[in-house]
Write an enzyme that holds these catalytic residues in place. Sequence first.
Site, PDB file in Angstrom:
ATOM      1  N   ALA A   1       1.356  -1.623   0.288  1.00 24.38           N
ATOM      2  CA  ALA A   1      -0.093  -0.137   0.225  1.00 24.38           C
ATOM      3  C   ALA A   1       0.566   1.187   0.001  1.00 24.38           C
ATOM      4  O   ALA A   1       1.191   1.984   1.098  1.00 24.38           O
ATOM      5  CB  ALA A   1      -1.089  -0.148   0.682  1.00 24.38           C
TER       6      ALA A   1
ATOM      7  N   LEU B   1       0.925   5.402  -4.430  1.00 25.00           N
ATOM      8  CA  LEU B   1       1.591   6.131  -5.254  1.00 25.00           C
ATOM      9  C   LEU B   1       1.730   7.201  -4.701  1.00 25.00           C
ATOM     10  O   LEU B   1       1.733   8.540  -5.474  1.00 25.00           O
ATOM     11  CB  LEU B   1      -0.547   6.637  -5.841  1.00 25.00           C
ATOM     12  CG  LEU B   1      -1.592   5.445  -6.133  1.00 25.00           C
ATOM     13  CD1 LEU B   1      -2.190   6.664  -6.912  1.00 25.00           C
ATOM     14  CD2 LEU B   1      -0.974   5.008  -7.716  1.00 25.00           C
TER      15      LEU B   1
ATOM     16  N   CYS C   1      -6.090   1.402  -9.391  1.00 27.35           N
ATOM     17  CA  CYS C   1      -5.282   0.705  -7.570  1.00 27.35           C
ATOM     18  C   CYS C   1      -5.659   0.859  -6.284  1.00 27.35           C
ATOM     19  O   CYS C   1      -6.648   1.952  -6.652  1.00 27.35           O
ATOM     20  CB  CYS C   1      -4.024   2.250  -7.696  1.00 27.35           C
ATOM     21  SG  CYS C   1      -3.183   2.285  -6.140  1.00 27.35           S
TER      22      CYS C   1
ATOM     23  N   GLY D   1       1.155 -10.164 -13.695  1.00 26.61           N
ATOM     24  CA  GLY D   1       1.109 -11.035 -12.614  1.00 26.61           C
ATOM     25  C   GLY D   1       1.169 -12.024 -12.121  1.00 26.61           C
ATOM     26  O   GLY D   1       1.393 -13.417 -12.729  1.00 26.61           O
TER      27      GLY D   1
HETATM   28  C1  LIG Z   1       4.936  -2.121  -4.699  1.00 18.38           C
HETATM   29  C2  LIG Z   1       4.323  -1.925  -5.659  1.00 18.38           C
HETATM   30  C3  LIG Z   1       3.981  -0.880  -5.953  1.00 18.38           C
HETATM   31  C4  LIG Z   1       2.969  -0.260  -7.327  1.00 18.38           C
HETATM   32  N1  LIG Z   1       2.745   0.506  -7.738  1.00 18.38           N
HETATM   33  C5  LIG Z   1       1.907   1.038  -8.907  1.00 18.38           C
HETATM   34  C6  LIG Z   1       1.459   1.741  -9.279  1.00 18.38           C
HETATM   35  O1  LIG Z   1       2.429   3.436  -8.927  1.00 18.38           O
HETATM   36  N2  LIG Z   1       0.400   1.835 -10.612  1.00 18.38           N
HETATM   37  C7  LIG Z   1       0.134   1.044 -11.373  1.00 18.38           C
HETATM   38  O2  LIG Z   1      -0.405   0.807 -12.145  1.00 18.38           O
HETATM   39  N3  LIG Z   1       0.225  -0.539 -10.773  1.00 18.38           N
HETATM   40  C8  LIG Z   1       1.319  -0.271  -9.639  1.00 18.38           C
HETATM   41  N4  LIG Z   1       1.547  -1.809  -9.078  1.00 18.38           N
HETATM   42  C9  LIG Z   1       1.100  -2.971  -9.533  1.00 18.38           C
HETATM   43  C10 LIG Z   1       2.479  -3.106 -10.725  1.00 18.38           C
HETATM   44  O3  LIG Z   1       2.519  -3.112 -11.929  1.00 18.38           O
HETATM   45  C11 LIG Z   1       1.294  -4.559 -11.347  1.00 18.38           C
HETATM   46  O4  LIG Z   1       0.589  -4.643 -11.593  1.00 18.38           O
HETATM   47  C12 LIG Z   1       1.469  -5.850  -9.891  1.00 18.38           C
HETATM   48  O5  LIG Z   1       1.800  -5.890  -9.284  1.00 18.38           O
HETATM   49  C13 LIG Z   1       1.165  -7.263 -11.008  1.00 18.38           C
HETATM   50  O6  LIG Z   1       1.689  -7.638 -10.935  1.00 18.38           O
HETATM   51  P1  LIG Z   1       3.210  -8.580 -10.256  1.00 18.38           P
HETATM   52  O7  LIG Z   1       2.326  -9.591  -9.790  1.00 18.38           O
HETATM   53  O8  LIG Z   1       3.943  -9.563 -11.503  1.00 18.38           O
HETATM   54  O9  LIG Z   1       3.582  -8.301  -9.414  1.00 18.38           O
HETATM   55  C14 LIG Z   1       2.855  -1.919  -7.987  1.00 18.38           C
HETATM   56  C15 LIG Z   1       3.352  -3.020  -7.606  1.00 18.38           C
HETATM   57  C16 LIG Z   1       3.469  -3.266  -6.339  1.00 18.38           C
HETATM   58  C17 LIG Z   1       3.866  -4.832  -6.014  1.00 18.38           C
END
Ligand SMILES: Cc1cc2nc3c(=O)[nH]c(=O)nc-3n(C[C@H](O)[C@H](O)[C@H](O)COP(=O)(O)O)c2cc1C
Lengths: 253, 253, 304, 304
Positions: free
Chosen positions: D71, D74, D131, D244
């Site tokens: 969390a 942003l 988000c 994901g």
């Molecule tokens: C620490 C963290 C910060 C994230 N910040 C954003 C963000 O600012 N904007 C956004 O669109 N997605 C954000 N995400 C989501 C990722 O871009 C991604 O959609 C999500 O983590 C799923 O992919 P993963 O399982 O490969 O991590 C964030 C994810 C993580 C873990």
Amino acid sequence: MDIYKIIVVSNTALQENVFLLKCLSSEIASKILPGQFCNIKVSESDFPLLRRPFSICDVEGDYISFMYEVHGEGTKLLSHKKEGDLIDLIGPLGKGFNYKSEYETAIFISGGIGVAPFPYLTRSLDGSIPYKIFLGGRTENQIHTYGLHNYEISTDDGSMGYKGNVVQLFEKHIPLLDKSKIKVFGCGPNPMLRALKELCLLHEINCEVSVECAMACGFGICQGCPIEKAEESDKYYLVCKDGPVFNIKDVVI
Amino acid sequence: MDIYKIIVVSNTALQENVFLLKCLSSEIASKILPGQFCNIKVSESDFPLLRRPFSICDVEGDYISFMYEVHGEGTKLLSHKKEGDLIDLIGPLGKGFNYKSEYETAIFISGGIGVAPFPYLTRSLDGSIPYKIFLGGRTENQIHTYGLHNYEISTDDGSMGYKGNVVQLFEKHIPLLDKSKIKVFGCGPNPMLRALKELCLLHEINCEVSVECAMACGFGICQGCPIEKAEESDKYYLVCKDGPVFNIKDVVI
Amino acid sequence: MIPDLSVEIGSLKLKNPVMLASGTVGYGNEISEFMDLSKIGAIVTKSVSLKPRKGNPPQRIVETPAGMLNAIGLANVGLEEFIKTKIPFLKEVNSTLICNIAAGSIEEYVECTRILDKEEIIKAFEINVSCPNVKEGGLIFGNDVKAVGRITELVRGVTNKTIIIKLSPNVANIADFAEAARKEGADAVSAINTLVGTSFDIYTRKPKIKNITGGLSGPAIKPVALAKVLEISRRVDIPIIGIGGIMNWKDAIEFMICGASAFQLGTVNFVNPAAGVEIIEGLINYCNKMSITNITDLIATYKI
Amino acid sequence: MIPDLSVEIGSLKLKNPVMLASGTVGYGNEISEFMDLSKIGAIVTKSVSLKPRKGNPPQRIVETPAGMLNAIGLANVGLEEFIKTKIPFLKEVNSTLICNIAAGSIEEYVECTRILDKEEIIKAFEINVSCPNVKEGGLIFGNDVKAVGRITELVRGVTNKTIIIKLSPNVANIADFAEAARKEGADAVSAINTLVGTSFDIYTRKPKIKNITGGLSGPAIKPVALAKVLEISRRVDIPIIGIGGIMNWKDAIEFMICGASAFQLGTVNFVNPAAGVEIIEGLINYCNKMSITNITDLIATYKI
Ligand SMILES: Cc1cc2nc3c(=O)[nH]c(=O)nc-3n(C[C@H](O)[C@H](O)[C@H](O)COP(=O)(O)O)c2cc1C
Ligand SMILES: Cc1cc2nc3c(=O)[nH]c(=O)nc-3n(C[C@H](O)[C@H](O)[C@H](O)COP(=O)(O)OP(=O)(O)OC[C@H]3O[C@@H](n4cnc5c(N)ncnc54)[C@H](O)[C@@H]3O)c2cc1C
Ligand SMILES: Cc1cc2nc3c(=O)[nH]c(=O)nc-3n(C[C@H](O)[C@H](O)[C@H](O)COP(=O)(O)OP(=O)(O)OC[C@H]3O[C@@H](n4cnc5c(N)ncnc54)[C@H](O)[C@@H]3O)c2cc1C
Ligand SMILES: Cc1cc2nc3c(=O)[nH]c(=O)nc-3n(C[C@H](O)[C@H](O)[C@H](O)COP(=O)(O)O)c2cc1C
Ligand code: FES
Ligand code: FES
């Protein structure tokens, strides 16, 4: 910082739950500074998912070591590593202690496993600077003196050394010190660091601490490790990148 | 069936990728029958989540052993177990081979690691029953003769024994056998079992096979391991409970 | 000191909050070899439908990181056979029996409940409006607030026993569904059923599960399940039965803190079929350590 | 032989389908120490908003089984600072830059896009309507098909660059949202953002994450993400960027088979910041082994 696969030289128990992991890595040994840390992958699989951060404990030639306490699943897996295993780690990370700045006597204060960075830190001091170490623990087997000299001990239960907490032990020594000419380096659990901050602010003692917090990446890309700035309350430092060592005045602990 | 924590006596490589895990368990040793299996927890943590099923390979006194091939993460973790480690396992599971029924000669046919149940199975035969084993593999190092006698070998690439698959090797031997008086016991990958089924139906040979399939529980509570009944196509057997050994006529492979 | 572990779900009294989840203990026979079922708070049967169901063709399950996908397809013996052959064993076991019902139509839900209501041994109904693995298995209902309300209303009409509506997590606002169930007279909701997921073989390009998608369960989904329980707890005044990824007593306590009056063990039964009794142990120790004399004092005590 | 790894997302041409996900590589600086960013198909920036955001108070992250909750809230430097201090570095890196935009109102989305449209280095916009961690961070929009359509329409009005709508998985039918985006002129959708989850300390009874709930990412969610990509692929004719739980090239291929034209690496960057280039390697080997000359031949080739 980089990703390294380095070889385990030994992984021995200092206490029932505390281990010293020694590895061979000339690259890290030649670069890492006291107070910096490495982010270690404790298993070869994707479980546990995240790396685990550990302060550099000591550097001897091409060897680096980490002192760690078995806490949960990750450190338990780490304790299973043995001579000859490869360990995947990222380092050196973060900013270390400013132990070279102006002061005449160095004071080291640790709580529990917070002692981990001190062997390397004390060894790195110019031999001419006198120092004293205060080691605190809840009980006797939380006191780890590996690689240390000039220490006094406190335990909450009085099973070893002074009975009380380590900040109290230090407080007792303050009258014997020239407060304006000492620098304190602290590492330990947050409640201890808070007490230390209060004491140092009161006595106007210069103090740096290494803080711990949950980390996902360890090198500044996840924003997962904020710590509030003491001055600008609308901003955070990142513990992994701007720390883990901070001047105690700069952060809200 | 029950959950046991048993001690590893040895875990040795028979080939680069194939291991023999030997454990001490008088309870299982005294109950388990050839063709039954155990469901083994390969790690102490929750990863990987599910247990891994392995056929009983041999029983000697209070010792039981499993022969396994390193396939993915789970079997790799299993291969790291060493003497003195405890293994958590559920067994005996499933129904074994009906090797005591009426026949004069036993034929054992395996493909690759499908040989695993045969040491115990052949050893359990009344010594007076003659038998022959056909071991197949893609190549030489897929042939495992641990604990076996009276075998012939086939490899797809001809690197050892007959060049061709093991069902073809067996087919060549059929003219030399009294088809109505033999019983075939097969274990191996599904394509091999399908070829075997076709051959046995053609020649009206009595045949039992041990089949593999993905399992979650291994003892009948998840319904995850159905295999279609040959007669009633609206019903399934459960491989873990009704099998893993089936008469080849009863199931659709 | 032994803390009081008993909890109430509507008029249903359980000796402890440990329940075994539908579809993960069959009809109790096999798992009874691993533990004394009379110690468990309640057993929920595999979903029963009016007619027998063969279930989906294999492959039905696949392991995933810290979880598994299943598409059993509500394989079950059907109502008649259930009453004839499964209930006798369940009667012997001195454990509270909850019958989970799945159906392809609103009428079938009502009909099943009406018939089973006569079985004295059945103390409550869990209405599965959320099976993701068969078209007529409830997910179509589970995604439709009105349908969930309507099913609850009609089932309520044919039984006075405790009614638990088992909710789908595959929705935007699960609390809306809990609220609909509450309004139409459900005594409790259970949350969550599995999340829709899939997995493909990269060489054959076929789904690893014949049904294409399956339901994700196990530790992987625990954070999602906890958030759903918390969401319901904060918005709707109805007892919640927490489900999803519970592996040990700590996970179970976490669900109770987030708002669950009781909880169900699913996937863990496959890995550790003695988990149920081990968790009771764990609850007792925790309560003693924390000086909790009634486990009900834990429910929804989140500090937020 | 080197297979052709290039893919197209609308008018956007990528040298390969490997993208680094928003919020998991900051603005590129740190991760550039671990790999040559010019090799990567595209980098997506941390969500940028009109004004700087401090982000949520700690604790912001916690590990979960095969996943993590975050969390961050942003946290970002704001539009102005982004242009002034972050874009210069990103210009040096010879990688396609996609700017992710988050906003608290429809107007803010439009305003951000309008301003950033002038930055030549930005080749595409990813609109974060999903988000889960700030009230005004998009999840309220992400759960509302009409809002997603409206945002797409208005953003489309102020830029000719490629528009990617980043979808929330916390909905019943993600394909409806993809369809709304397509209809209003989006060039692509990306799926998925994180799942809402939580985790509590059983001794303090407080949420481990200060924000109470966080977004679940990592391998745990891969089966769910794949199912969402497949759902969109089967129902909506729009390029999909799969996200994901991707940890390695095999996971990435799985997403492409399920319908993704490209994919993003998120959480894996924290654990293995060289994953991006390692995955390119893996894609090449796989293509060679499978005699695939154009990686686009893989997209949506599920056999079901
Ligand atoms: C620490 C963290 C910060 C994230 N910040 C954003 C963000 O600012 N904007 C956004 O669109 N997605 C954000 N995400 C989501 C990722 O871009 C991604 O959609 C999500 O983590 C799923 O992919 P993963 O399982 O490969 O991590 C964030 C994810 C993580 C873990
Ligand atoms: C910069 C830094 C330096 C550290 N140096 C040392 C050291 O030298 N020796 C030592 O023993 N420990 C040190 N720690 C703490 C150490 O990282 C944790 O004890 C370890 O991560 C626990 O992992 P686990 O899997 O055993 O525990 P779990 O509790 O199972 O871990 C679960 C999650 O919480 C995180 N976590 C748990 N405890 C801590 C903690 N105290 N700090 C940060 N994250 C935590 C883990 O990384 C993991 O993501 C340091 C932490 C930081 C941030
Ligand atoms: C009744 C039975 C008896 C078996 N006996 C033996 C034996 O004696 N020796 C031996 O080497 N192997 C045996 N197998 C196969 C063995 O269970 C698998 O090789 C093993 O589960 C692979 O696990 P992994 O984690 O290494 O592979 P992964 O591929 O990483 O496993 C992923 C998942 O798929 C399942 N899986 C993978 N391959 C198989 C398979 N062939 N059959 C069933 N599930 C599979 C795993 O259990 C796991 O859930 C047997 C299987 C069954 C069903
Ligand atoms: C193999 C399997 C079969 C299931 N069958 C049913 C079922 O028939 N009816 C039902 O309501 N839920 C069924 N479920 C869902 C579980 O009851 C439970 O809601 C879900 O698995 C989440 O809990 P867990 O993570 O502890 O497994 C099934 C789950 C699994 C894994
Ligand atoms: S731990 Fe990722 S930014 Fe500090
Ligand atoms: S593996 Fe669970 S019923 Fe067979």
